[in-house]
Design an enzyme around this catalytic site. Structure first.
Site, short mmCIF file in Angstrom:
data_model
loop_
_atom_site.label_atom_id
_atom_site.label_comp_id
_atom_site.label_asym_id
_atom_site.label_seq_id
_atom_site.Cartn_x
_atom_site.Cartn_y
_atom_site.Cartn_z
N HIS A 188 -2.09 -7.59 -18.56
CA HIS A 188 -1.29 -8.78 -18.31
C HIS A 188 -0.38 -9.12 -19.50
O HIS A 188 0.78 -9.43 -19.34
CB HIS A 188 -2.24 -9.94 -18.01
N GLU A 430 -1.79 -1.54 -2.27
CA GLU A 430 -2.37 -1.36 -3.60
C GLU A 430 -3.85 -1.01 -3.53
O GLU A 430 -4.51 -0.83 -4.54
CB GLU A 430 -2.17 -2.63 -4.45
N ASP A 454 -2.24 -1.58 -9.49
CA ASP A 454 -3.55 -1.71 -8.85
C ASP A 454 -3.89 -0.46 -8.05
O ASP A 454 -5.05 -0.06 -7.99
CB ASP A 454 -3.59 -2.95 -7.95
N CYS A 501 6.85 -2.29 -6.68
CA CYS A 501 6.96 -3.33 -7.70
C CYS A 501 5.98 -3.11 -8.85
O CYS A 501 5.75 -4.00 -9.65
CB CYS A 501 6.74 -4.71 -7.08
#
Lengths: 589, 96
Positions: A188, A430, A454, A501
């Site tokens: 993140h 994902e 993911d 994405c």
């Protein structure tokens, strides 16, 4: 020191260490009879101070946020609660121990009481009690409030790890760079850093032990190098490099507003991923053709209640209006272990990545989900909105989510609230089961969006935040290429679009392959848009298709990396990144 | 001593959460004697937010409010009214 270069760029500045709660050791000592009165007075003073602090925060809270401040009232009342306040005073007097120790014992006991509760909502109220005891403890130990929101100079943040909650508190214009012990390229912190174009080096293991506050540090996020106490020569060399990099950035940015078309005329949409509404500006600055992924978790974080429908609508509408007719893809709430929502996080989950997250959470809490769906439909009246459901692993989930969306639209129609109910509905691909079932799911949706981060994590069983295995996390895995190919083929047979994405889309070297595989739209951190557009303009879709055929014959990451490098490495290094290409990180396994 | 206790249902959607418990405790603290709140999970001191929270009463749970001292009847009545009004947070009166 060498770490993982998680966000390119160079910065030079002073270090600012962020300590982690819980690391601090609570002082424990006995109090003799004479000093007991003084000790209880010390505790009372700490509580009084905490109470004043909360009152001050409440006084600053504007009226429209009153919903938030009433939880503060509860916190204020908790300070004097019998089971907390009364009990600590009793323990100090009967056991003759210092206030910190007594408080620690009481708070541990209360935490245990809450931990036994079966209702997760009430179990999480322990957090309210924690915040209150933490505040008293801070006043007792006199340790300065470690609030990263209060940083008042431009610094380089050094931390063990930064949670999304931490990063959301940072005033980012105060941060020049990030250094962390943990985390990898897809963590993140890395995503945030890249979005905001702040250089970051992660996964350094012992940075927080080696670097001290106010040390002069150079962070080279392109090569993953951190230099502490640089000599004058080094400093000069890096200062020069930094200037060169910025001028290159400015130059590449200027051409970015034009559409991206391949040499053989294929038009490719290049969009931005955002997390905060403010990042819209960055997407437009970098020439993004829209928002391919609007992560909506932030509005749910760092607060003790849920945002109202209006609050959400207001934020979404901002984004939609600023984008002015360009597509805005709103992904519905995707909470997980990494992004624990304060209010609802179930800390007892041992494996949150595989737990109650994203669509599963939303379907279990239809009221929370529906207020978001209503906000999205209302915002859709102001521009071009698409909705994206995360973590879909079965057909039933799509159908259930669509039903709730229709219900939300019917309610809005009945209440005569302006909205747009005809919006494209897509799913994140994902989870491996969604890849396998793509031929079934394709009939229920208007577009697919492949989330490579993911998908790699779930398909290859790699925790991308774990520095010991982070190097295994590579988008050029033959399994991933085959999965992407299958999803794209299925989508095109049914005539729907397929977007990407994940971070894979943000690296120019992958562009020819992705075009060859038939990805219609690429979305990424805004800072990466110019380089990707530049790359698109220099290649052809036909070459991409030929490259896919070659790639499908290879079975190892290493061979695939070599193939891409031989075919396009030169181009990327010299034409896309210009002279900065020489310093481009080699991340080959 | 029937009128020293009152049994009723929690009606607000969030149940007896932190803010609600805080408001309840604020009234209970004005009492001369002890004020209790009883649910199937057990009995808690209504003047302690933490104790009330540990009862974990969601919407629809049945609770009994109880006072020890008859002088606290007005307090009991205020608490009953507050619970019945859903702590002023019923749908329709807080939302936009």
């Amino acid at each position: 020191m060498n770490g993982i270069g998680a966000s390119p760029g160079i910065c030079i500045g002073k270090a600012y260490l962020v300590e982690r709660e819980g690391v601090r050791v609570i002082p424990q000592y006995e109090i003799n009879g004479r000093d007991l009165a003084a000790e209880t007075t010390r505790f009372k003073a700490a509580v009084k101070k905490a109470s004043d602090e909360i009152a001050a925060v409440m006084a600053e809270t504007p009226d429209e946020l009153r919903g938030n401040s009433s939880i503060l009232e509860a916190h204020k009342a908790l300070l004097k609660d019998k089971l907390l306040y009364g009990k600590v005073l009793t323990i100090i007097e009967t056991d003759r121990i210092n206030a910190e120790w007594a408080l620690k014992r009481v708070s541990t006991e209360i935490a245990a009481m809450f931990a036994q509760m079966s209702d997760p909502y009430f179990r999480d109220r322990a957090e309210d009690v924690n915040q209150v005891t933490d505040r008293i403890m801070r006043n007792l130990t006199g340790s300065r409030n470690r609030n990263i929101a209060a940083i008042d100079k431009r610094v380089i943040l050094v931390a063990r790890d930064l949670s999304p909650a931490d990063t959301s508190q940072i005033q980012l214009e105060r941060v020049k760079g990030f250094i962390t012990d943990k985390g990898g390229r897809a963590s993140h912190t890395s995503i945030i850093a890249r979005t905001l174009e702040i250089p970051a080096v992660l996964g350094l293991h012992n940075a927080t032990q080696t670097i001290r506050n106010d040390d002069i540090v150079i962070v080279d996020g392109t090569s993953g190098v951190v230099i502490v106490h640089p000599g004058e020569q080094t400093l000069l060399a890096y200062e020069e490099r930094r200037a060169r990099y910025e001028s290159y950035r400015a130059q590449i940015r200027r051409r970015s507003h034009l559409p991206a078309r391949t040499r053989d005329g294929l038009s490719v949409q290049v969009l931005g991923n955002i997390e905060l509404p403010e990042e819209v500006v960055s997407v437009l600055d970098h020439g993004g053709d829209g928002i391919g992924l609007y992560r909506t978790e932030f509005q749910y974080m760092n607060r003790s209640d849920f945002p109202s429908e209006f609050e959400l609508y207001d934020k979404y509408r901002d984004v939609v209006e600023v984008m002015g007719g360009r597509p805005v893809t709103i992904r519905t709430l995707d909470i997980n272990g990494d992004k624990a929502v304060t209010l609802e996080a179930d800390r007892s989950e041992t494996n949150p990545a595989l737990g109650l997250r994203a669509i599963r959470y939303c379907l279990k809490k239809p009221e929370i989900f529906k207020s978001q769906l209503r906000a999205v439909l209302r915002a859709a009246a102001h521009g071009q909105v698409r909705i994206l459901f995360p973590m879909i692993s079965s057909l039933e989930e799509i159908q259930a989510a669509r039903r709730l969306l229709e219900e939300a639209a019917r309610e809005l129609a009945r209440e005569k609230v302006p909205h747009q109910h005809e919006i494209p509905v897509g799913i994140m691909v994902e989870v491996p089961s969604a890849v396998i079932l793509a031929d079934v799911m394709v009939r229920e949706v208007n577009f697919f969006s492949i989330g490579t981060n993911d998908l790699i994590q779930y398909a290859m069983a790699i925790d991308r935040g774990n520095p010991d295995v982070a190097h295994l996390f590579h988008p050029l895995h033959p399994a991933l290429i085959r999965m992407v190919r299958r999803v794209a083929q299925v989508a095109h047979q049914e005539g729907i679009e397929v977007h990407m994405c994940g971070e894979m889309a943000a690296d120019p070297i992958h562009v020819p392959l992705l075009l060859g595989l038939g990805i219609d739209e690429l979305s990424m951190a805004p800072a990466s848009i110019p380089a990707i557009k530049r790359m698109v303009r220099m290649v052809s879709a036909a070459d991409g298709q030929a490259l896919v055929q070659d790639a499908l014959k290879l079975n190892k990451v290493r061979d695939l990396v070599r193939l891409m490098d031989e075919a396009y490495g030169q181009l990327v290094a010299q034409k896309v990144y210009g002279e900065m290409g020489q310093e481009r990180e080699k991340n080959d396994p | 001593m029937e009128d020293l206790a009152c049994t009723l249902h929690i009606v607000n959607p969030l149940g007896l959460h932190a803010r609600a418990a805080a408001r309840l405790a604020a009234i209970a603290q004005e009492a001369v004697g002890a004020v209790w709140i009883q649910s199937q999970a057990g009995r808690a001191d209504a003047a302690s937010i933490i104790d009330v929270l540990t009862l974990a009463c969601p919407q629809g749970s049945r609770v009994t409010l109880e006072i020890d001292n008859p002088a606290d009847r007005p307090i009991l009545e205020r608490m009953v009214r507050m619970v019945q009004n859903g702590f002023g947070e019923m749908p329709g009166d807080g939302h936009e």
